[in-house]
Design a protein around this motif. Structure first.
Motif, PDB file in Angstrom:
ATOM      1  N   ALA A   1     -51.339  46.030  13.488  1.00 57.82           N
ATOM      2  CA  ALA A   1     -52.613  45.287  13.393  1.00 57.82           C
ATOM      3  C   ALA A   1     -52.665  44.127  14.374  1.00 57.82           C
ATOM      4  O   ALA A   1     -51.720  43.361  14.500  1.00 57.82           O
ATOM      5  N   LYS A   2     -53.822  44.032  15.052  1.00 60.25           N
ATOM      6  CA  LYS A   2     -54.042  42.893  15.953  1.00 60.25           C
ATOM      7  C   LYS A   2     -54.923  41.854  15.293  1.00 60.25           C
ATOM      8  O   LYS A   2     -54.846  40.668  15.581  1.00 60.25           O
ATOM      9  N   SER A   3     -55.805  42.319  14.394  1.00 64.52           N
ATOM     10  CA  SER A   3     -56.684  41.337  13.748  1.00 64.52           C
ATOM     11  C   SER A   3     -56.913  41.678  12.279  1.00 64.52           C
ATOM     12  O   SER A   3     -56.922  42.847  11.892  1.00 64.52           O
TER      13      SER A   3
ATOM     14  N   CYS B   1     -48.874  44.370   8.045  1.00 64.57           N
ATOM     15  CA  CYS B   1     -49.738  44.270   9.229  1.00 64.57           C
ATOM     16  C   CYS B   1     -49.004  44.800  10.458  1.00 64.57           C
ATOM     17  O   CYS B   1     -49.563  45.530  11.270  1.00 64.57           O
TER      18      CYS B   1
ATOM     19  N   SER C   1     -64.508  45.276  13.257  1.00 67.25           N
ATOM     20  CA  SER C   1     -63.458  45.796  14.139  1.00 67.25           C
ATOM     21  C   SER C   1     -62.049  45.420  13.678  1.00 67.25           C
ATOM     22  O   SER C   1     -61.083  45.741  14.354  1.00 67.25           O
TER      23      SER C   1
ATOM     24  N   PRO D   1     -61.907  48.255   7.417  1.00 66.64           N
ATOM     25  CA  PRO D   1     -60.565  48.447   7.991  1.00 66.64           C
ATOM     26  C   PRO D   1     -59.790  49.608   7.367  1.00 66.64           C
ATOM     27  O   PRO D   1     -60.068  50.025   6.244  1.00 66.64           O
ATOM     28  N   ARG D   2     -58.785  50.038   8.097  1.00 71.06           N
ATOM     29  CA  ARG D   2     -57.959  51.169   7.653  1.00 71.06           C
ATOM     30  C   ARG D   2     -57.034  50.770   6.509  1.00 71.06           C
ATOM     31  O   ARG D   2     -56.625  51.558   5.693  1.00 71.06           O
TER      32      ARG D   2
ATOM     33  N   ASP E   1     -58.426  45.414  11.870  1.00 71.41           N
ATOM     34  CA  ASP E   1     -57.512  46.503  11.494  1.00 71.41           C
ATOM     35  C   ASP E   1     -57.146  46.435  10.018  1.00 71.41           C
ATOM     36  O   ASP E   1     -56.811  47.435   9.399  1.00 71.41           O
ATOM     37  N   VAL E   2     -57.170  45.213   9.472  1.00 70.68           N
ATOM     38  CA  VAL E   2     -56.755  45.011   8.080  1.00 70.68           C
ATOM     39  C   VAL E   2     -57.767  44.100   7.381  1.00 70.68           C
ATOM     40  O   VAL E   2     -58.273  43.162   7.989  1.00 70.68           O
TER      41      VAL E   2
ATOM     42  N   ALA F   1     -48.673  48.507  10.606  1.00 66.26           N
ATOM     43  CA  ALA F   1     -49.935  49.155  10.951  1.00 66.26           C
ATOM     44  C   ALA F   1     -50.331  48.848  12.388  1.00 66.26           C
ATOM     45  O   ALA F   1     -51.387  49.289  12.846  1.00 66.26           O
TER      46      ALA F   1
END
Ligand code: SF4
Lengths: 470, 203
Positions: free
Chosen positions: A106-108, A101, A199, A233-234, A201-202, A104
């Motif tokens: 990641a925030k969320s 995370c 929304s 997510p990506r 990221d993961v 990447a």
């Protein structure tokens, strides 16, 4: 930690649960419905008994050849473009996930309900790392809002009534339900969660099955929240117990037939998805990267130490729905990630017997759990195994040991034993009123909630001898 | 020792791979499963779509060209404006969609999507999909109304598998997005579709 502290903790939790009238109603509503629906589904299935024997054989075959299948799974998943990680402990597993995370940025994360995630403490690890977590399963969303742990492996919020859910949603949803109906509450969660899922990221999930011959990861949900969490997510991360392997999709099909029927009574879960690697180059959606974390966390030890049969478990929840103890105290009283009969076997293996020795004792050994288990796990035998181990390792409280030693001393001296029994019978009869004993010295815990029938004037052995003499 | 080696060293046995393979294959012989009469596959499929846990509506149409009119009628019945999420599947794109506003990626509050399943499965009433450049996955989970074209129906779940190289996702839809998480009460449309409409191509 001494063995006595957790015992008090379990007893306190169980007593609190027994005194909670709302909990009993809530548990009864969901577990009762599940029990009835399962019965109809099993009745309609051609030869469920044979199907269950086959399911157990499939899982035993996998557990016996686990090294072979894990390597095969890894090779195929990597060939499909996934990255495979290995974790010995929950700490290692969380570190890998948090590391991915962070890499990447990641925030969320959007998380689809996974018992393994709970087992390794992933929600806590994400919070510590400052990563926002959107629980997308409706029940997990409810318990995230209430700051609790799951109380059931299929219905984590089964202990909550609609009134309690309504209050939680009103407090935290931006645009909460206007009507006090369950449908309106679900709609409120739908509005609230959608944005978080789209929304994130993961996307993180567990796995119901890992298919060795293709490298696919299979998830099943009724809500479709796994797909909504894992497609946009990506980055996709799967954390899975190493025992989730099946040789091929055909084997998964057999287990899926039993899983849905045992859990909810349906022929199949609404959404069953097999993910093989990340998105292909020209695909319209899907993650750029797929990571699979294979987690041991005590499973190889279980396999070596006489608990291999427990690794058959497909997490259907039938054993707890049918357990007389679970139906009285609900899931939280068990204190671990996994409640009910399967939890009473698994928790000592994961958290250590010293801290959890009360769980195998919180069982009547009525055998119902094994009867309904779709992979025929001998849960009562495994629970007895823990009791014996607890005795051998001297983990039972001093008073219990002293009591049993005293009994053993008498039992080895038949004459004395008979004399002592006769005296005990006399005194107990003297205490009785109208055929019942309301209070018995040193058994206050038992007689506080129920009366004991007054014993017969003579013991069974005494009556038997008289009968023979006649 | 790496975690991988530490775990595998405790799990690797001596059984030869061929023996393991043969054992695994034997475990699949003559499985217990709900029987589907080969002569009744279509009827069983329609029946399964109607059970409460699936609860899909169902109709049969002659061929692909009948789809726009079928969708128009469904939209009118449901009171949906003629705005349709249509994947870039050439079989769908080749049809006459005049009167509809089309788009190919789903909005967060998408109302309706039309998609093509590779197969229907009679045993469970499942619809089998695979992702491809022409078949995105997300619209099928976002839209409130999930309309699905089914060109072929097979009897049992085992026949759903796609031989050879696997796509990113292979998935089975058996009903709508449902939940029983609040007091065990069933609610449709938990996150994704609330309505599932199956259009069987008869030709
Ligand atoms: S032990 Fe058996 S009944 Fe209990 S959850 Fe596991 S598979 Fe289901």
């Amino acid at each position: 930690m001494s063995a006595h502290e957790p015992q008090a903790a379990f007893k306190t939790r169980a007593a609190a649960a027994l005194h909670d009238p709302i909990l009993k109603i809530a548990v009864e509503r969901t577990a009762g419905t599940a029990e009835a629906k399962r019965a109809v589904a099993v009745e309609a299935f051609p030869d469920f008994e044979a199907a269950r024997t086959r399911a157990a054989a499939i899982k035993d075959h996998v557990v016996a050849n686990l090294g072979h299948y894990l390597e095969q799974f890894e090779a195929n998943a990597v060939a499909a473009g996934a990255v495979v990680h290995w974790a010995r402990t929950s700490q290692e597993a969380c570190d890998i996930v948090i590391g991915l995370c962070r890499q990447a940025g990641a925030k969320s994360v959007a998380r689809s309900k996974s018992m393994l995630g709970e087992e390794i403490g992933l929600p806590h690890a994400l919070a510590e790392a400052g990563i926002a977590r959107v629980e997308t399963d409706l029940a997990e969303h409810i318990i995230q809002l209430s700051g609790e742990r799951p109380s059931h492996i299929i219905w984590p919020a089964m202990h909550k009534t609609r009134e309690q859910v309504s209050e939680l949603f009103r407090r935290s949803h931006r645009d909460p339900h206007a009507e006090e109906t369950i449908a309106a509450m679900a709609e409120s969660a739908r509005r609230h969660l959608r944005e978080g899922m789209l929304s994130a990221d993961v996307g993180i999930s567990g796995a119901n099955f890992l298919v060795a011959d293709s490298g696919a990861v299979c998830t099943v949900t009724n809500e479709g929240n796994a797909e909504l969490s894992l497609v946009p997510p990506r980055l996709q991360i799967v954390t899975a117990g190493i025992e989730k392997i099946v040789p091929s999709m055909g084997h998964a099909v057999h287990l899926l037939r039993l899983l849905a029927r045992s859990a909810t009574g349906a022929a199949l879960t609404q959404y069953t998805t097999f993910y093989t690697g990340p998105k292909r180059e020209s695909d319209r959606d899907g993650p750029e990267e797929m990571h699979i974390v294979l987690v041991d966390n005590g499973r190889t030890a279980m396999r070596e130490e006489g608990l291999a049969e427990m690794l058959r478990c497909i997490r259907c929840g039938a054993c707890m729905n049918h357990c007389v103890v679970f139906r009285q105290i609900g899931g939280h009283a068990y204190g671990g990630t996994y409640p009910g009969p399967m939890g009473a076997v698994l928790t000592p293996a994961i958290d250590g017997l010293a801290k959890t020795r009360d769980l195998p004792n919180a069982c009547t050994l009525n055998g119902k759990c094994q009867e309904v288990c779709p992979v025929n796990i001998p849960l009562p035998t495994l629970l007895r195994g823990w009791r014996e181990k607890s005795w051998r390792e001297g983990l039972e409280p001093k008073a219990t040991r002293a009591g049993i030693d005293l009994w053993a001393w008498f039992a080895q001296r038949p004459k004395l034993y008979r004399a002592a029994t006769a005296t005990a019978l006399k005194s107990l009869r003297a205490m009785g009123r109208g055929g019942w004993l309301r209070k018995v010295p040193m058994a206050g815990g038992w007689t506080r909630y129920r009366d004991l029938p007054k014993p017969a004037a003579e013991s069974f052995m005494a009556q038997y001898r008289k009968g023979r003499r006649r | 020792m790496s975690a991988r080696e530490a775990i595998l060293s405790r799990l690797t046995g001596k059984t030869p791979a061929e023996v393991i393979r043969a054992e695994a294959a034997a475990l699949l012989l003559a499985p217990e499963r709900p029987a589907v009469d080969p002569a009744q596959v279509e009827a069983v499929f329609a029946e399964r779509l109607a059970v409460p846990s699936v609860a899909a509506s169902y109709e049969r149409v002659a061929d692909w060209t009948a789809l726009p009119e079928t969708v128009r009628r469904y939209f009118a019945e449901q009171g949906i404006p003629p705005v349709l999420c249509l994947p870039p599947d050439p079989r769908l794109r080749a049809l006459d969609w005049s009167g509809f506003t089309l788009h190919d990626s789903a909005a967060p509050d998408e109302l309706a999507v039309l998609a093509v399943a590779r197969l229907g499965v009679a045993e469970t009433g499942s619809l089998v999909f695979e992702t491809s450049p022409e078949a995105p996955m997300l619209p099928n989970f976002l839209a409130l109304h999930h309309l699905v074209v089914v060109p072929e129906v097979v009897a049992q779940l085992e026949e759903a598998a796609l031989p050879g190289a696997q796509p990113r996702a292979h998935y089975w839809v058996t009903g709508v997005s449902g939940t029983t998480d609040i007091e065990g009460t069933y609610v449709r449309g938990a996150h994704g579709p609330r309505f599932l409409h199956v259009i069987r191509l008869a030709g």
